[in-house]
Write an enzyme that holds these catalytic residues in place. Structure first.
Site, PDB file in Angstrom:
ATOM      1  N   TYR A  27      33.741  15.362   2.912  1.00  0.00           N
ATOM      2  CA  TYR A  27      32.583  16.243   2.730  1.00  0.00           C
ATOM      3  C   TYR A  27      33.034  17.680   2.884  1.00  0.00           C
ATOM      4  O   TYR A  27      33.667  18.043   3.885  1.00  0.00           O
ATOM      5  CB  TYR A  27      31.565  15.879   3.822  1.00  0.00           C
TER       6      TYR A  27
ATOM      7  N   GLY B  99      -2.642  -8.287  11.805  1.00  0.00           N
ATOM      8  CA  GLY B  99      -1.341  -7.672  11.501  1.00  0.00           C
ATOM      9  C   GLY B  99      -0.513  -7.360  12.729  1.00  0.00           C
ATOM     10  O   GLY B  99       0.696  -7.159  12.641  1.00  0.00           O
TER      11      GLY B  99
ATOM     12  N   GLU C 121     -15.423 -10.507  24.052  1.00  0.00           N
ATOM     13  CA  GLU C 121     -14.286  -9.581  24.074  1.00  0.00           C
ATOM     14  C   GLU C 121     -14.075  -9.048  25.489  1.00  0.00           C
ATOM     15  O   GLU C 121     -15.048  -8.892  26.253  1.00  0.00           O
ATOM     16  CB  GLU C 121     -14.540  -8.421  23.107  1.00  0.00           C
TER      17      GLU C 121
ATOM     18  N   ARG D 273      -3.883   2.498  21.053  1.00  0.00           N
ATOM     19  CA  ARG D 273      -3.155   2.233  22.296  1.00  0.00           C
ATOM     20  C   ARG D 273      -1.641   2.397  22.157  1.00  0.00           C
ATOM     21  O   ARG D 273      -0.921   2.463  23.145  1.00  0.00           O
ATOM     22  CB  ARG D 273      -3.502   0.827  22.810  1.00  0.00           C
TER      23      ARG D 273
ATOM     24  N   GLN E  44      -9.925  -0.046   4.139  1.00  0.00           N
ATOM     25  CA  GLN E  44     -11.157  -0.138   4.920  1.00  0.00           C
ATOM     26  C   GLN E  44     -11.371   1.255   5.527  1.00  0.00           C
ATOM     27  O   GLN E  44     -10.621   1.664   6.402  1.00  0.00           O
ATOM     28  CB  GLN E  44     -10.992  -1.184   6.024  1.00  0.00           C
TER      29      GLN E  44
ATOM     30  N   ARG F  61      28.994   1.476   9.276  1.00  0.00           N
ATOM     31  CA  ARG F  61      27.762   2.071   8.747  1.00  0.00           C
ATOM     32  C   ARG F  61      27.468   1.524   7.357  1.00  0.00           C
ATOM     33  O   ARG F  61      28.294   0.817   6.772  1.00  0.00           O
ATOM     34  CB  ARG F  61      27.917   3.592   8.737  1.00  0.00           C
TER      35      ARG F  61
ATOM     36  N   LYS G  75       0.308   1.078  13.429  1.00  0.00           N
ATOM     37  CA  LYS G  75       0.828   0.088  14.385  1.00  0.00           C
ATOM     38  C   LYS G  75       1.686  -0.985  13.719  1.00  0.00           C
ATOM     39  O   LYS G  75       2.769  -1.310  14.203  1.00  0.00           O
ATOM     40  CB  LYS G  75      -0.349  -0.558  15.134  1.00  0.00           C
TER      41      LYS G  75
HETATM   42  C1  UD1 Z   1      -8.655  -9.060  18.726  1.00  0.00           C
HETATM   43  C2  UD1 Z   1      -9.821 -10.021  18.892  1.00  0.00           C
HETATM   44  C3  UD1 Z   1      -9.653 -10.760  20.220  1.00  0.00           C
HETATM   45  C4  UD1 Z   1      -8.340 -11.509  20.206  1.00  0.00           C
HETATM   46  C5  UD1 Z   1      -7.163 -10.563  19.908  1.00  0.00           C
HETATM   47  C6  UD1 Z   1      -5.935 -11.384  19.619  1.00  0.00           C
HETATM   48  C7  UD1 Z   1     -11.748  -9.063  17.738  1.00  0.00           C
HETATM   49  C8  UD1 Z   1     -13.017  -8.333  17.895  1.00  0.00           C
HETATM   50  N1  UD1 Z   1     -11.053  -9.296  18.859  1.00  0.00           N
HETATM   51  O1  UD1 Z   1      -8.747  -8.081  19.753  1.00  0.00           O
HETATM   52  O2  UD1 Z   1     -10.708 -11.690  20.397  1.00  0.00           O
HETATM   53  O3  UD1 Z   1      -8.139 -12.142  21.457  1.00  0.00           O
HETATM   54  O4  UD1 Z   1      -7.423  -9.756  18.739  1.00  0.00           O
HETATM   55  O5  UD1 Z   1      -4.799 -10.575  19.447  1.00  0.00           O
HETATM   56  O6  UD1 Z   1     -11.420  -9.445  16.646  1.00  0.00           O
HETATM   57  N2  UD1 Z   1      -8.254  -4.124  12.465  1.00  0.00           N
HETATM   58  C9  UD1 Z   1      -8.661  -3.768  11.202  1.00  0.00           C
HETATM   59  N3  UD1 Z   1      -9.812  -3.058  11.075  1.00  0.00           N
HETATM   60  C10 UD1 Z   1     -10.581  -2.699  12.142  1.00  0.00           C
HETATM   61  C11 UD1 Z   1     -10.149  -3.073  13.424  1.00  0.00           C
HETATM   62  C12 UD1 Z   1      -8.976  -3.801  13.571  1.00  0.00           C
HETATM   63  O7  UD1 Z   1      -8.013  -4.073  10.213  1.00  0.00           O
HETATM   64  O8  UD1 Z   1     -11.610  -2.057  11.901  1.00  0.00           O
HETATM   65  C13 UD1 Z   1      -6.984  -4.866  12.621  1.00  0.00           C
HETATM   66  C14 UD1 Z   1      -5.987  -4.138  13.507  1.00  0.00           C
HETATM   67  O9  UD1 Z   1      -5.151  -3.306  12.723  1.00  0.00           O
HETATM   68  C15 UD1 Z   1      -5.219  -5.282  14.150  1.00  0.00           C
HETATM   69  C16 UD1 Z   1      -6.208  -6.448  14.139  1.00  0.00           C
HETATM   70  O10 UD1 Z   1      -7.235  -6.099  13.241  1.00  0.00           O
HETATM   71  O11 UD1 Z   1      -4.074  -5.638  13.400  1.00  0.00           O
HETATM   72  C17 UD1 Z   1      -6.799  -6.710  15.521  1.00  0.00           C
HETATM   73  O12 UD1 Z   1      -7.453  -5.525  15.980  1.00  0.00           O
HETATM   74  P1  UD1 Z   1      -7.320  -5.049  17.485  1.00  0.00           P
HETATM   75  O13 UD1 Z   1      -8.093  -3.805  17.644  1.00  0.00           O
HETATM   76  O14 UD1 Z   1      -5.902  -5.038  17.895  1.00  0.00           O
HETATM   77  O15 UD1 Z   1      -8.095  -6.224  18.237  1.00  0.00           O
HETATM   78  P2  UD1 Z   1      -7.946  -6.679  19.738  1.00  0.00           P
HETATM   79  O16 UD1 Z   1      -8.690  -5.749  20.598  1.00  0.00           O
HETATM   80  O17 UD1 Z   1      -6.528  -6.928  20.048  1.00  0.00           O
HETATM   81 CA    CA Z   2      -4.635  -6.564  18.979  1.00  0.00          CA
END
Ligand code: UD1
Ligand code: CA
Length: 451
Positions: free
Chosen positions: A377, A109, A162, A18, A74, A323, A25
């Protein structure tokens, strides 16, 4: 009983679709530093027994920032539950009941605004209640993309749905998942192993552990935390909101420490900006990374500083640019349209108008006239300019480096200085002025005859 030991897992492997970006990100900056660096800084204050960052393929930049914390890749990222599973491998053997780690704090993160006190509160609450899982809950103005907490008829938590999987009724729920949670280490493998991908995104949702834990009869609870700290950043618009939130915090902290911000909302700070007591910052000033400003200095409007050290009592701007490597000692004055780079200016030195001072060492109480330029320079290499104490550089001087102007020397205005100037000498390095009496009148007369 000794205090439970916790490990932290930061999930950062998601592709961040997104954001529509070619950089991960979590590397997008807030107040000048990658969002994951904020989280790591916050975590460090809590001294976890171990920290594991889950990254995606081709995210070496994240691993570098995370070090000395361990990173695991991962590949492919199959959801937040799968990410936690990836993080358990390096922790295996250390988890209770066999190992020394009693609880695991999971952080996303993309949730960088958490304050250390909020994380401590979450850990303390889990210890107080002995819950198997303690989830963070929040009530943001717009529950938009967050997972909704569904409460059972007996008032207990049933599951998290979700946003992508929620029906209209569930979408209306205001209490949502903040993303951070603490899980008792001894249950972790069992919970993660039971996850499946039966959902809209075909991902292993970490949030499903709530449902699984309930089935196992484990105690799951939530603690409501401030929504402004739990903002998850998925889009550029959310990144901008997080930046605004962080700026408000940094400005507030600066003011609490005795800094005057005349118009706080127009001053942009970096996470590492250090402003001394009684510093005054006028409207519309930007501090990039690595700036320190000593006591009582004044930074005037429209100045841009990065990688610079400003001494006590100094005056910078308006419209100044400092700077990286600019070091201004006490009471230095830098005026409008003056740029300083990789240069040290001694105490009380003044460069008040329209100058470029680069790769230079300038002594104390020296005056640098309007329009002075260090020509550092030659198109291939950079060279240094050295100017002694109490020198006077006349307006519009070009100092062609490498060159030294001795202490107490005076350089005449408009000079192009290519050789060293001895201390206390007067140096004039410009074309001689020739005056031809009456010649202007003659020229005008000639022009008139032509028409
Ligand atoms: C997630 C939660 C949601 C919560 C929200 C809070 C889940 C399924 N949903 O949704 O309930 O309200 O965060 O901000 O957990 N990531 C990985 N590996 C993956 C997928 C994601 O490391 O395979 C990491 C992403 O980099 C990110 C974090 O997990 O930092 C959250 O993933 P994201 O896809 O942003 O979850 P949300 O849809 O925001
Ligand atoms: Ca998120």
């Amino acid at each position: 009983m000794s205090k439970p030991r916790f490990a932290a897992i930061i999930l950062a492997a998601g592709s961040g679709t997104r954001m529509k970006s070619s950089i991960p990100k979590v590397m997008h900056p807030i107040a000048g530093q990658p969002m994951i660096a904020h989280l790591l800084d916050t975590l460090r204050t809590l001294s976890p027994a171990a920290t594991v960052v889950v990254i995606g393929p081709q995210m070496e930049s994240v691993a570098r920032i995370a070090a000395p914390a361990e990173s695991v890749v991962q590949d492919p990222p199959l959801g937040t539950g799968d990410a936690v599973r990836a993080a358990l491998t390096p922790l295996d053997g250390r988890l209770a009941p066999q190992g020394d780690i009693d609880e695991v704090l999971v952080l996303y993160g993309d949730t960088p605004l958490l304050a250390p006190e909020t994380l401590s509160r979450l850990l303390a609450e889990r210890r107080r209640t002995s819950a198997a899982i303690l989830l963070s809950a929040m009530r943001p103005d717009d529950p938009g993309p967050y997972g909704r907490f569904v409460v059972a008829s007996d008032g207990s938590l049933e599951c998290i749905v979700e946003a992508a999987d929620a029906n209209t009724e569930q979408r209306a729920i205001g209490l949502v998942n903040g993303g951070i949670m603490v899980i008792e280490a001894r249950h972790l493998w069992g919970l993660v192993d039971a996850l499946d991908r039966s959902n809209a995104k075909r991902e292993f949702y970490l949030t499903n552990i709530l449902h699984i834990a309930r089935r196992k009869g484990l105690d799951c609870r939530t603690v409501e935390l401030p929504a402004e700290e739990l903002i998850g950043i998925n889009t550029r618009a959310e990144l901008a909101e997080a930046e605004a939130q962080m700026q408000r915090r940094l400005r507030r902290a600066a003011m609490d420490a005795g800094v005057t911000l005349v118009a706080p909302e127009t001053v942009f700070l970096s996470a590492d900006t250090r402003l001394g007591r009684d510093v005054v910052v006028e409207p519309n000033v930007t501090f990039g990374l690595g700036v320190t400003v000593g006591e009582g200095a004044r930074i005037r409007s429209y100045s841009y500083l990065e990688g610079a050290a400003v001494g006590a009592g100094a005056l910078v701007g308006p419209f100044a640019r400092l700077r990286p490597g600019a070091v201004l000692e006490e009471d230095v004055h830098i005026g409008n349209f003056v740029e300083v780079k990789a240069s040290r200016l001694g105490a009380g030195t003044k460069a008040s108008h329209l100058s470029y001072i680069g790769d230079s060492d300038v002594g104390a109480r020296t005056n640098i006239g309007a329009g002075t330029i260090t020509c550092n320079y030659d198109g291939f290499n950079k060279f240094r300019t050295i100017i002694g104490d109490q020198a006077f550089i006349g307006s519009n001087t070009a100092l062609v480096a490498p060159v030294t102007v001795g202490a107490g020397a005076i350089v005449a205005a408009g000079s192009v200085v290519t050789r060293d100037v001895p201390a206390d000498a007067l140096s004039i390095a410009r074309g001689q002025q020739v005056d031809k009496p009456g010649r202007a009148t003659e020229i005008r007369a000639r022009q008139r005859r032509k028409v």
